[in-house]
Enzyme design. Structure first.
Site, PDB file in Angstrom:
ATOM      1  N   HIS B 189       0.868  -1.024   0.026  1.00  0.00           N
ATOM      2  CA  HIS B 189       0.123   0.045  -0.115  1.00  0.00           C
ATOM      3  C   HIS B 189       0.914   1.120   0.017  1.00  0.00           C
ATOM      4  CE1 HIS B 189      -3.512   2.573   1.609  1.00  0.00           C
ATOM      5  NE2 HIS B 189      -2.452   3.532   2.005  1.00  0.00           N
ATOM      6  N   GLU B 190       1.992   1.297   0.798  1.00  0.00           N
ATOM      7  CA  GLU B 190       2.698   2.519   0.958  1.00  0.00           C
ATOM      8  C   GLU B 190       3.580   2.775  -0.061  1.00  0.00           C
ATOM      9  OE1 GLU B 190       2.280   4.664   3.109  1.00  0.00           O
ATOM     10  OE2 GLU B 190       0.701   3.737   4.220  1.00  0.00           O
ATOM     11  N   HIS B 193       1.671   4.195  -2.878  1.00  0.00           N
ATOM     12  CA  HIS B 193       1.837   5.837  -2.964  1.00  0.00           C
ATOM     13  C   HIS B 193       2.650   6.256  -3.678  1.00  0.00           C
ATOM     14  CE1 HIS B 193      -1.851   6.431  -0.371  1.00  0.00           C
ATOM     15  NE2 HIS B 193      -1.098   5.906   0.576  1.00  0.00           N
ATOM     16  N   TYR B 204      -3.628  14.711  -2.930  1.00  0.00           N
ATOM     17  CA  TYR B 204      -4.088  14.099  -1.902  1.00  0.00           C
ATOM     18  C   TYR B 204      -5.099  14.620  -0.899  1.00  0.00           C
ATOM     19  CZ  TYR B 204      -3.489  10.558   1.919  1.00  0.00           C
ATOM     20  OH  TYR B 204      -3.424   9.450   2.926  1.00  0.00           O
ATOM     21  N   GLU B 213      -5.623   6.803  -2.095  1.00  0.00           N
ATOM     22  CA  GLU B 213      -5.799   5.862  -1.098  1.00  0.00           C
ATOM     23  C   GLU B 213      -6.269   4.573  -1.571  1.00  0.00           C
ATOM     24  OE1 GLU B 213      -4.985   5.426   1.910  1.00  0.00           O
ATOM     25  OE2 GLU B 213      -3.944   7.023   1.846  1.00  0.00           O
ATOM     26  N   ASP B 286      -9.861  14.565   7.574  1.00  0.00           N
ATOM     27  CA  ASP B 286      -9.092  13.387   6.935  1.00  0.00           C
ATOM     28  C   ASP B 286      -8.818  13.983   5.462  1.00  0.00           C
ATOM     29  OD1 ASP B 286      -7.911  10.889   6.277  1.00  0.00           O
ATOM     30  OD2 ASP B 286     -10.076  10.151   5.570  1.00  0.00           O
ATOM     31  N   HIS B 291      -9.173   8.636   3.433  1.00  0.00           N
ATOM     32  CA  HIS B 291      -9.544   7.436   4.048  1.00  0.00           C
ATOM     33  C   HIS B 291     -10.566   6.895   4.263  1.00  0.00           C
ATOM     34  CE1 HIS B 291      -5.248   8.664   5.386  1.00  0.00           C
ATOM     35  NE2 HIS B 291      -4.806   7.147   5.107  1.00  0.00           N
TER      36      HIS B 291
END
Lengths: 103, 376
Positions: B189-190, B193, B204, B213, B286, B291
């Site tokens: 996931h990271e 990005h 974002y 996301e 957020d 998210h």
């Protein structure tokens, strides 16, 4: 005095709120917290924005004095105003706070 | 940096090093404007020549730059592949990154679980992108993989800085100790990005941030699916399963049933429950629900994958990958624009009215994202 830290974002995207009330602390812990609050700056102009970095944390720090006056700072991870990191860490990681997950 | 690139290219051709990095850093920080620019250029070029485009993170951050500013440098030879290096931040903060080098590409396991899991997860993610999509690392040009573990104390998070991965140890009340490096989906996931940063560059905030996301969740679980030979029908569609503190719940997100992953999970399952939040400085919002509303495109993907069955990384995954990296998705794209593009790409790859295109269309219809009219 009541100190509230809101931490949001991160890979989990959760909102963690931790509240510490000096009315519930012993004298040592109250002195520690008061010292950290006194050393913390609440700038009128927010620190350089770090918004836009995926999955880092964003924070809100609020201090409510007995007379009802509230000072507040919002900042991204790595952009805390002077003194705020130490205060946030004491509240989030210490044993004194009431913790809640949720928006 | 555009005016810098010409000078840098000239300096590259010179290949001369005239001063130690410590001196150049002092000049870059304290010198006049011209001296600062010259010192910074020399630093970047000498570092790039010495250690490839990788370990420039600390220098780049110091001057507010990112690896994208080095796009003009030659790509690494594909045969060599990216270096994979893990550092120990030893509880330090941002200024301590990357930390002490503890494992390199050809080194054996260290016995430190966080180090070895970060190493293996980065390698698995790079292998996935190379073997499934022919992508040469995170930036498509061989960017080396840099990970730092043991960041801060009891830090309940992992993140991509723009040039490297950073992992905390967890144990702060949200993640179980060691949980963040244990989950391949979180690692992928990271790193995704990073892929988004170097491709669509989705902003974002708001719906583009929720798409950012969601693409990370999609490819995060696909890397995990492929590593475990999990097909779409039997997949749990959970992101970060088993790494949350048990008092909170079972996973970070549930892609097929958003809003059910943990106690307090407020992801909407469709547009009827869309959380219309401002992208302001209130952390509760957020960044405009990045998210939160990501549950909607997450479910669209999972529904489409389930409809088609088989290996999601071979069915719907290539459609999403083309949408993310193909140059047609705007940085400010909303759900409707992304949905329309997935339908278009599905038609291009598999044919108009193909089962794949129908499945993609059905996925977005399930989450009530408005699509262009079906011409049939």
């Amino acid at each position: 005095m009541k100190v509230t830290v809101v931490r949001a974002g991160g890979v989990a995207g959760m909102v963690l709120t931790v509240e510490v009330d000096t009315g519930e602390l012993d004298a040592d812990a109250t002195a520690q917290l008061t010292g950290l609050v006194d050393a913390c700056e609440f700038p009128d102009v927010p620190p350089a924005a770090t918004k836009g970095r995926a999955d880092t944390f964003d924070y809100e720090l609020a201090v409510e004095r007995e007379d009802g006056a509230v000072r507040r700072a919002r900042f991204g991870q790595g952009a805390a105003p002077p003194g705020a990191d130490a205060l946030v860490t004491w509240v989030l990681d210490g044993p004194h706070g009431h913790r809640r997950i949720g928006r | 940096m555009s005016d810098v690139s010409g000078t840098l290219t000239a300096v590259i051709s010179c290949r001369c090093e005239i001063a130690p990095p410590s001196l150049l850093l002092r000049v870059a920080e304290r010198g006049g404007r011209d001296a600062r620019d010259a010192a910074l250029r020399t630093l970047l070029v000498s570092a790039a020549l010495r250690s490839r485009r990788t370990a420039l993170g600390a220098t780049l951050r110091r001057f507010g730059l990112s690896p994208a500013d080095l796009e003009f440098l030659p790509a690494q030879a594909p045969a060599t592949g990216p270096e994979n290096t893990v550092y120990d931040a030893a509880g330090g903060e941002e200024e301590a990154l990357p930390g002490r080098r503890v494992r390199g590409t050809d080194d054996p396991p260290t016995g430190d679980a966080a180090v070895d899991q970060a190493f293996d997860g980065a390698a698995a993610t790079a292998t996935f992108y190379r073997e499934v999509f022919g992508r040469d690392s995170i930036d498509g040009r061989g960017l080396d993989l840099v990970s730092s573990v043991h960041f801060r104390r009891r830090y309940d998070n992992a993140f991509w800085t723009g040039d490297q991965m950073v992992y905390g140890d967890g144990g702060g009340g949200v993640f179980v100790p060691g949980g963040l490096t244990r989950s391949l989906a979180v690692i992928a996931h990271e790193l995704t990005h990073g892929v988004t940063q170097f491709s669509a560059g989705l902003e974002y905030r708001g719906q583009s941030g929720a798409l950012n996301e969601s693409f990370s969740d999609v490819f995060g679980v696909l890397v995990e699916h492929r590593a475990g030979y999990v097909d779409a029908a039997s997949a749990s569609w959970l992101v970060g399963e088993g790494i949350l503190d048990p008092s909170l719940g079972g996973a970070l997100r549930n892609m097929i049933a958003p809003g059910t992953a943990y106690s307090g999970d407020d992801q909407p399952a469709d547009m009827d429950a869309y959380a219309d939040l401002p992208a302001d400085d209130d952390p509760r919002n957020d960044n405009g629900g990045v998210h939160i509303n990501s549950g909607i495109p997450n479910r669209a993907f999972a529904e489409a994958a389930r409809t088609l069955g088989g290996r999601a990384w071979e069915t719907v995954g290539p459609i999403w990958y083309e949408v993310l990296t193909g140059g047609r998705l705007a940085p400010t794209a909303d759900f409707a624009a992304c949905a329309a593009l997935t339908v278009t790409v599905a038609g291009e790859r598999y044919g108009e009215s193909s089962a794949q295109q129908d499945a993609v269309r059905g996925g977005w219809e399930a989450v009530k994202v408005r699509l262009p009219a079906d011409p049939r």
